[in-house]
Design a protein around this motif. Sequence first.
Motif, short mmCIF file in Angstrom:
data_model
loop_
_atom_site.label_atom_id
_atom_site.label_comp_id
_atom_site.label_asym_id
_atom_site.label_seq_id
_atom_site.Cartn_x
_atom_site.Cartn_y
_atom_site.Cartn_z
N ASP A 1 21.97 31.93 28.90
CA ASP A 1 21.81 32.28 30.30
C ASP A 1 20.32 32.49 30.51
N CYS A 2 19.90 32.84 31.74
CA CYS A 2 18.46 32.82 32.02
C CYS A 2 17.66 33.79 31.15
N SER A 3 18.12 35.03 31.05
CA SER A 3 17.37 36.01 30.26
C SER A 3 17.65 35.86 28.77
N GLY A 4 18.79 35.25 28.43
CA GLY A 4 19.05 34.95 27.02
C GLY A 4 18.00 33.97 26.50
N LEU A 5 17.62 33.00 27.34
CA LEU A 5 16.60 32.02 26.95
C LEU A 5 15.24 32.69 26.78
N THR A 6 14.83 33.48 27.76
CA THR A 6 13.49 34.07 27.69
C THR A 6 13.38 35.12 26.59
N SER A 7 14.43 35.91 26.39
CA SER A 7 14.37 36.94 25.35
C SER A 7 14.35 36.31 23.96
N GLN A 8 15.11 35.25 23.77
CA GLN A 8 15.12 34.58 22.46
C GLN A 8 13.82 33.83 22.21
N ALA A 9 13.22 33.29 23.27
CA ALA A 9 11.94 32.59 23.11
C ALA A 9 10.86 33.55 22.64
N TRP A 10 10.81 34.72 23.23
CA TRP A 10 9.80 35.69 22.83
C TRP A 10 10.12 36.35 21.50
N ALA A 11 11.41 36.44 21.16
CA ALA A 11 11.78 36.93 19.83
C ALA A 11 11.28 35.94 18.78
N ALA A 12 11.41 34.64 19.09
CA ALA A 12 10.93 33.61 18.17
C ALA A 12 9.42 33.66 18.02
N ALA A 13 8.75 34.17 19.04
CA ALA A 13 7.28 34.31 18.99
C ALA A 13 6.85 35.62 18.35
N GLY A 14 7.83 36.40 17.87
CA GLY A 14 7.52 37.65 17.20
C GLY A 14 7.31 38.82 18.12
N ARG A 15 7.74 38.70 19.39
CA ARG A 15 7.57 39.78 20.37
C ARG A 15 8.92 40.07 21.04
N PRO A 16 9.77 40.88 20.43
CA PRO A 16 11.06 41.20 21.07
C PRO A 16 10.86 41.85 22.44
N ILE A 17 11.67 41.43 23.41
CA ILE A 17 11.59 41.99 24.76
C ILE A 17 13.00 42.36 25.21
N PRO A 18 13.13 43.11 26.31
CA PRO A 18 14.47 43.47 26.79
C PRO A 18 15.35 42.25 27.03
#
Length: 353
Positions: free
Chosen positions: A266-283
């Motif tokens: 879903d929309c925030s699932g994509l953005t949160s996983q993208a930043w987790a992959a970049a080493g920066r976990p977000i809400p």
Amino acid sequence: MNRRHFAAAAITLVCALTVLTAPAQAFAAPPPPSPTTTATTQKKSLEEVREEIDALYLKAGAATDAYNLADEQATKQSGELAELARAIVEGQAKIADLKNRAGAQAREQYRTGGLPPGAQLMLSDNPQMFMAGMNRVWQSQQAAKGVLGELTRAQADLETYTKDASANWKKLEANRVKQAKAKKKINAQIDAAKKLESQLEKKEQERLLELEQEAASKAQSAWLSSGALKEINRAASASGKKAVAFATQQIGKPYVWGAEGPGSYDCSGLTSQAWAAAGRPIPRTSQEQWRQLPHIAIQDMRPGDLIIYHSDASHVGMYIGDGAIVHAPRPGRDVTLAGAGSMQILGVVRPDR
């Protein structure tokens, strides 16, 4: 509660944690309209349908955010409950050990007529034995005080753990109720939108998609005409590049509400996983991303930043540069590229500021 009963209760608690998420009216036939009137009426009807479908998916998006937040909180509380259950078991074991030590001291006093060996030495006429006895009595007293003090602290800790576990369990159950309500609301909105689309002929469905694209293009053109893109020329950070790379690699995967990959988002699932992959976990949710992450001005935007959409912050996309975003639009659509101004922008946040 003895240790066996408590252990059983704790195991039950841990196990419980794993159980977790009008008929149409008839009218007289009107006179045949002119071709021009027919086209205008048909276009207006489809536009109304598009707006209604969009409104339903917006409501579903807001409910999805509520579901995701409740799910995130429930997961956190489940973890905390598991930790508390372990702490309770360990606390009970510690108390049992301390009681055994205190009991051993009491038994020793009983065997020596109520006087510890040190006290008996104090009664000796031998000065050296008297001094040794005083020392042993002092050590025995300190040891007894230490055991009793540690036992008191362990019992107080255990009481706190038990109260925290009870409070967390109530919160967990409340969040599960929120999840269930949000899930029901999401499904109702999506089903209503799908029903509207299914009632259209194939050509009407194709035209509906064209109207959707035209509306997005019109909004993007208006945004670009405002001069918003002129000052947006900043380069992505190193972590921003990684986030963008991850997000764009998901293009073509379907939107599924509540999904965090790897096969759908879903929309925030994509953005949160993208930043987790970049080493920066977000809400996890777009609303929490808007609430917790640093806000920046649109003209300072750079690739990797997140654009939050709609007045309720119910949608999010990742800016990738050149006035475009990558996002998971809604049910029935895939992760795709879109104009950054194709929807109502609420603001921009930066995960790595």
